[in-house]
Design an enzyme around this catalytic site. Sequence first.
Site, PDB file in Angstrom:
ATOM      1  CD  GLU A 526      -1.801  -2.398   1.341  1.00  0.00           C
ATOM      2  OE1 GLU A 526      -0.661  -2.685   1.774  1.00  0.00           O
ATOM      3  OE2 GLU A 526      -2.669  -3.265   1.134  1.00  0.00           O
ATOM      4  CG  HIS A 593     -11.073  -6.026   6.309  1.00  0.00           C
ATOM      5  ND1 HIS A 593      -9.979  -6.337   7.066  1.00  0.00           N
ATOM      6  CD2 HIS A 593     -10.793  -6.494   5.068  1.00  0.00           C
ATOM      7  CE1 HIS A 593      -9.100  -6.981   6.328  1.00  0.00           C
ATOM      8  NE2 HIS A 593      -9.554  -7.091   5.113  1.00  0.00           N
TER       9      HIS A 593
END
Length: 816
Positions: A526, A593
Amino acid sequence: MPKSLLVNPSEERKSRQLMIPDVPLNAYTGTVEQEVKRYGADALVGILSDMITLREFEEMLQSIKTQGIYQGIEYDHKGPAHLSIGQESAAVGQSFLLSIDDHIYGSHRSHGEILAKGLSAISKLEDEVLERILREFMGGATLRVVEPVFQGSMKDLAIAFLLYGALAEIFGRDTGFNRGLGGSMHAFFTPFGIYPNNAIVGGSGDIAAGAALFKRINRKMGIVVANIGDASMGCGPVWEALNFASMGQFNRLWDEAHRGGLPIIFNFMNNFYGMGGQTSGETMGYDVLARIGLGVNAEAMHAERVDGYNPLAVVDAMRRKREVIEQGRGPVLIDLLTYRYSGHSPSDASSYRDKEEMDRWQEIDPLRTYAEALMRAGILTQGGVDRLREEIRARMQTVCRLAVDEKVSPRIEAERIGEFMFSNQSVEKMEDREPETLLPQEENPRVKAIAKKVRSAFENGKPVSKNRVFQYRDAIFEAILHRFYMDPTLVAYGEENREWGGAFAVYRGLTEALPYHRLFNSPISEGAIVGTAVGYALEGGRALVELMYCDFMGRAGDEIFNQLSKWQSMSAGVLRMPVVLRVSVGAKYGAQHSQDWTALCHHIPGLKVVFPVTPYDAKGLMNTALSGTDPVIFFESQRLYDMGEMFEPDVPEGYYEIPFGPPARRREGKDITLITVGATLYRALEAADILEKEYALSAEVFDCRTINPLDYEPLIQSIRKTGRVVIASDACERGSFPHSLASNLTQFAFDYLDAPPVVVGSRNWITPCAEMEESFFPQASWILDAIHERVLPLPGYRPMTNQTLGELARRSRAGV
Ligand SMILES: Cc1ncc(C[n+]2csc(CCOP(=O)(O)OP(=O)(O)O)c2C)c(N)n1
Ligand SMILES: [Mg+2]
């Protein structure tokens, strides 16, 4: 359409030995005499002259920082100065053969690299080109300071300009290279190929990889050099960058015209220390830094240790490594040996190293050893060396005098900093050429499927089924596809962007439309995904990158909050940052999440932040984001991908933009204002229905679809009418963006409020399992409960949750 790379079990399971390439260490054997034949005596003397310039510049700063005076000029410099005294031969040798098409990126310790690259550019550029660069830069403001003082050749003037521009920047002056907004650790000057230097250790690793990606994809001239320290090898983003730059697909999947490894040299300025930690032997296990290349790809990144104390060895290495890159065999890793005599910063007492060690390196000081080598070869005399030094000292004194003078080198007016936070442009395409695509848009299978869909959530008053409705994800796709056929520089990548179609099928159909170099799967990195996008954009391209879940922003924290957000303003408008970063707010997947981090993005200066919750807004806001030149964090919600348009008559097939700023009024009312951020809108509308049906109260509902910038006026107008406001979102309540809204609205509309604004957010817990989410995320009933307890008692109402102030205080005390 799967890729054609067979993972063959019989091959993979074969017993064999891995053959490891040799990694040369200090392989250079050349001599001054040999190099004179190649480059000429003047050029070799030029190397010495540049090294002396770098040394003098840094000694000037050292003297100012430690004694407040240099050659009689008194000055108190409050800011940083990470000096590289001792590292001059590494910087000058590196830049000797680089052209202005070759771009260097650097670190907090990059004054020397800036000057070396600039001096190299000046020596190579024609006078007319130089003059144009000097006159045009910042409207000639920097040149106007030096021009009256330095008479002589154009090259002399350009050297003075370079020294002054860099020093004025270090001293935070409006006439510096970045109007003083970058300062010592971030200074750069793109016309000479000097790109951003980074105060975040290793920060240039992935940004430079993105710059190389830009060159590869858009077939630009030149190579990229990432100058980072040996200790940055301990930073995750550096490893991510090495891996990203070495992806197999560059050679195995990309088409002929774009094939080949990234044109980048990861150049580790190996001075053996971080601040106080010694890398080899203490904080690292690599023993020899060049060994790292062995773990990255089959070519060991062509890694090599080069003796940075001999400028000619560095020149030689750069020449050979460029050849490797030009054959499409990049990336390259150089372990460039060097040593700083100066402390990490001027206040550093060097307690972490022995005097004996410093003496040993000083005995081989490259300024002296190289000068002696030139004298031995008969191309310079001691008198010549002394004259060089005197000239350079005289020039430096004049430059320093100009840079400390508040009259000729003023500071920027503070209010102007705001002007540089965003470039606020609308640019259809970043370059004017035909975009590379694989088929006409109308032949795209997704486009054909969408053509059959109903572009509204209702047909003849009835809801349209999920399969037939034009969904939120289709809307985002349409905007993106449009821009891909408009802007040839646009690229999209992320972890599952190609065949998979993006984690939530937004990109389905793009694989058929775009060649690999415009849409690709990235490693699960990321930091590098965002960092490379930053580099790609500041070289002149437009990037659309995606992190599956908002939670993964944590992995890209530096890249989002320090890099993406800041380079436009730290460049004082020289750079633009057209990057759209898509993140989705999840549900059903628990604690890691499901988070909404709009507050973090809202808090950081330099980011635009939007959160559309309808297909109409998703398309219009994405169109605006993708035509802009600013970084946009584009929040999406996984609760919405299947949804159709409920508010507009239908979603237009053609192009339209929605301006960033105004919130959307979803329902008119007069008794209470409900403001939502994200998918909570739909629960607020449920609450509004109940208020109307059961309590005869009409709620005005606003969807805060743009978070920064935000136009408060429509919200204030509403509160003037209703006198009551509740703000809700799926973010954890504490420190959420709705609290910023509440605080500002209190100030804007205090006189009109009957009760303080109330924030309804998720509990300040971890998100529990899917089956328990209703006790975590705000529900319609929570909004009603909060209204009843804290805004307006609802007759006969029985709250289902405890939204009282007492409970808020109790939770606060408990930290939950
Ligand atoms: C992410 C980050 N961590 C820590 C620091 C503080 N810091 C500044 S320079 C430095 C040492 C860096 O060493 P190296 O990468 O070898 O570069 P050098 O200073 O030797 O040139 C540290 C720890 C920082 N600026 N950024
Ligand atoms: Mg170091």
